[in-house]
Design an enzyme around this catalytic site. Structure first.
Site, mmCIF file in Angstrom:
data_model
loop_
_atom_site.group_PDB
_atom_site.id
_atom_site.type_symbol
_atom_site.label_atom_id
_atom_site.label_comp_id
_atom_site.label_asym_id
_atom_site.label_seq_id
_atom_site.Cartn_x
_atom_site.Cartn_y
_atom_site.Cartn_z
ATOM 1 N N ASP A 175 1.160 3.247 4.467
ATOM 2 C CA ASP A 175 0.105 3.999 3.806
ATOM 3 C C ASP A 175 -0.904 4.574 4.782
ATOM 4 O O ASP A 175 -1.290 5.727 4.680
ATOM 5 C CB ASP A 175 -0.589 3.160 2.728
ATOM 6 C CG ASP A 175 -1.147 1.837 3.244
ATOM 7 O OD1 ASP A 175 -0.948 1.490 4.423
ATOM 8 O OD2 ASP A 175 -1.774 1.125 2.440
ATOM 9 N N GLY A 183 0.777 -1.228 0.000
ATOM 10 C CA GLY A 183 0.000 0.000 0.000
ATOM 11 C C GLY A 183 0.807 1.274 0.000
ATOM 12 O O GLY A 183 0.361 2.299 -0.493
ATOM 13 N N ASP A 238 -5.741 -0.067 -1.424
ATOM 14 C CA ASP A 238 -6.566 -0.949 -2.233
ATOM 15 C C ASP A 238 -7.762 -1.492 -1.468
ATOM 16 O O ASP A 238 -7.849 -1.388 -0.245
ATOM 17 C CB ASP A 238 -5.735 -2.142 -2.725
ATOM 18 C CG ASP A 238 -5.510 -3.170 -1.629
ATOM 19 O OD1 ASP A 238 -5.972 -4.313 -1.795
ATOM 20 O OD2 ASP A 238 -4.883 -2.844 -0.603
ATOM 21 N N PHE A 269 -13.506 4.009 4.652
ATOM 22 C CA PHE A 269 -12.664 3.099 3.888
ATOM 23 C C PHE A 269 -12.198 3.808 2.624
ATOM 24 O O PHE A 269 -13.007 4.163 1.773
ATOM 25 C CB PHE A 269 -13.387 1.797 3.538
ATOM 26 C CG PHE A 269 -12.430 0.730 3.107
ATOM 27 C CD1 PHE A 269 -11.881 -0.129 4.040
ATOM 28 C CD2 PHE A 269 -12.039 0.616 1.786
ATOM 29 C CE1 PHE A 269 -10.966 -1.101 3.664
ATOM 30 C CE2 PHE A 269 -11.121 -0.347 1.396
ATOM 31 C CZ PHE A 269 -10.588 -1.207 2.334
ATOM 32 N N VAL A 270 -10.888 4.030 2.530
ATOM 33 C CA VAL A 270 -10.326 4.807 1.428
ATOM 34 C C VAL A 270 -9.478 3.936 0.506
ATOM 35 O O VAL A 270 -8.886 2.941 0.939
ATOM 36 C CB VAL A 270 -9.495 5.995 1.946
ATOM 37 C CG1 VAL A 270 -10.382 7.033 2.602
ATOM 38 C CG2 VAL A 270 -8.414 5.543 2.920
ATOM 39 N N ARG A 295 -5.411 0.659 -6.493
ATOM 40 C CA ARG A 295 -4.101 1.187 -6.105
ATOM 41 C C ARG A 295 -3.601 2.249 -7.075
ATOM 42 O O ARG A 295 -2.891 3.168 -6.686
ATOM 43 C CB ARG A 295 -3.057 0.069 -6.033
ATOM 44 C CG ARG A 295 -3.228 -0.897 -4.887
ATOM 45 C CD ARG A 295 -2.011 -1.832 -4.803
ATOM 46 N NE ARG A 295 -2.245 -2.979 -3.984
ATOM 47 C CZ ARG A 295 -2.143 -3.010 -2.650
ATOM 48 N NH1 ARG A 295 -1.830 -1.919 -2.005
ATOM 49 N NH2 ARG A 295 -2.369 -4.116 -1.986
ATOM 50 N N LYS A 319 -6.268 7.574 10.547
ATOM 51 C CA LYS A 319 -7.695 7.659 10.841
ATOM 52 C C LYS A 319 -7.909 8.185 12.256
ATOM 53 O O LYS A 319 -7.234 7.767 13.192
ATOM 54 C CB LYS A 319 -8.367 6.291 10.694
ATOM 55 C CG LYS A 319 -8.523 5.855 9.259
ATOM 56 C CD LYS A 319 -9.391 4.629 9.168
ATOM 57 C CE LYS A 319 -9.591 4.214 7.718
ATOM 58 N NZ LYS A 319 -10.483 3.050 7.624
ATOM 59 N N ASP A 343 -4.598 2.713 10.911
ATOM 60 C CA ASP A 343 -6.009 2.421 11.140
ATOM 61 C C ASP A 343 -6.142 1.766 12.512
ATOM 62 O O ASP A 343 -6.190 2.438 13.533
ATOM 63 C CB ASP A 343 -6.521 1.525 10.007
ATOM 64 C CG ASP A 343 -8.025 1.298 10.030
ATOM 65 O OD1 ASP A 343 -8.682 1.667 11.013
ATOM 66 O OD2 ASP A 343 -8.539 0.719 9.064
#
Length: 182
Positions: free
Chosen positions: A99, A43, A158, A151-152, A164, A130, A102
């Site tokens: 990336d 990611g 991805d 959710f990004v 991606r 987040k 979370d």
């Protein structure tokens, strides 16, 4: 793929402007030192490439292939390292690039495993963090953007190995998250 998004959070120019700021901060903090960057794949690939081109310091680059989502919309809590050996980080100044922060499972696991190799220092940098209660108590030293608990995808992030390659970051439509995997 743009139609799969509820909205775009950050377009390409906004991402690049923020990377300029983060790179300047990292460059200042690590001046007169050689940096070892550990990229958490896959990611972070786009983020790492664009950020490192903005850091005019001597550095070494290595990577760890790590998974915790396992094609789901939330971290499973199980962090799997996909390579046999760890990068040589003993006595070095380490910057972990990931990336997204979370649940905290991945970043905490990567940091813990690298600490066993005896680095001089470890700091962390994430493109996205987040705003939420984390399962693991962990914070990043450098953050590109803080986002809500959505959710990004895009810019390396991805869902089921798709999206991606989008040059921006957007929120995936909720109904796509609920569909069974293909």
């Amino acid at each position: 793929m743009r139609g799969d998004l509820e909205k775009v959070l950050f377009d390409e120019p906004a991402i690049h402007r923020r990377l300029d700021d983060v790179a300047a901060q990292i460059s200042n903090d690590y001046r007169d030192r050689e940096l070892t960057v550990i990229a958490v794949l896959h990611g972070s690939l786009m983020f790492v490439a664009d950020l490192l081109r903005r850091i005019p310091l001597p550095l070494k680059l290595d990577s760890l292939s790590v998974a915790s989502y396992h094609e789901k919309a939330q971290s499973s809590g199980e962090v799997v390292f996909k390579q046999i050996t760890l990068p040589d980080v003993g006595g070095r100044d380490i910057l972990i690039l990931d990336d997204i922060l979370d649940s905290g499972f991945t970043l905490a696991a990567v940091r813990e495993i690298l600490e066993t190799a005896g680095p001089h220092s470890i700091r962390t940098c994430v493109l996205l963090s987040k705003k939420k209660q984390r399962a693991r108590k962990v914070a990043a030293d450098y953050v590109g953007f803080e986002i809500e608990d959505e959710f990004v995808v895009g810019y390396g992030l991805d869902f089921r190995e798709r999206y991606r390659n989008l040059p921006y970051i957007g929120v995936l439509r909720r109904e796509l998250l609920e569909q069974p995997g293909k």
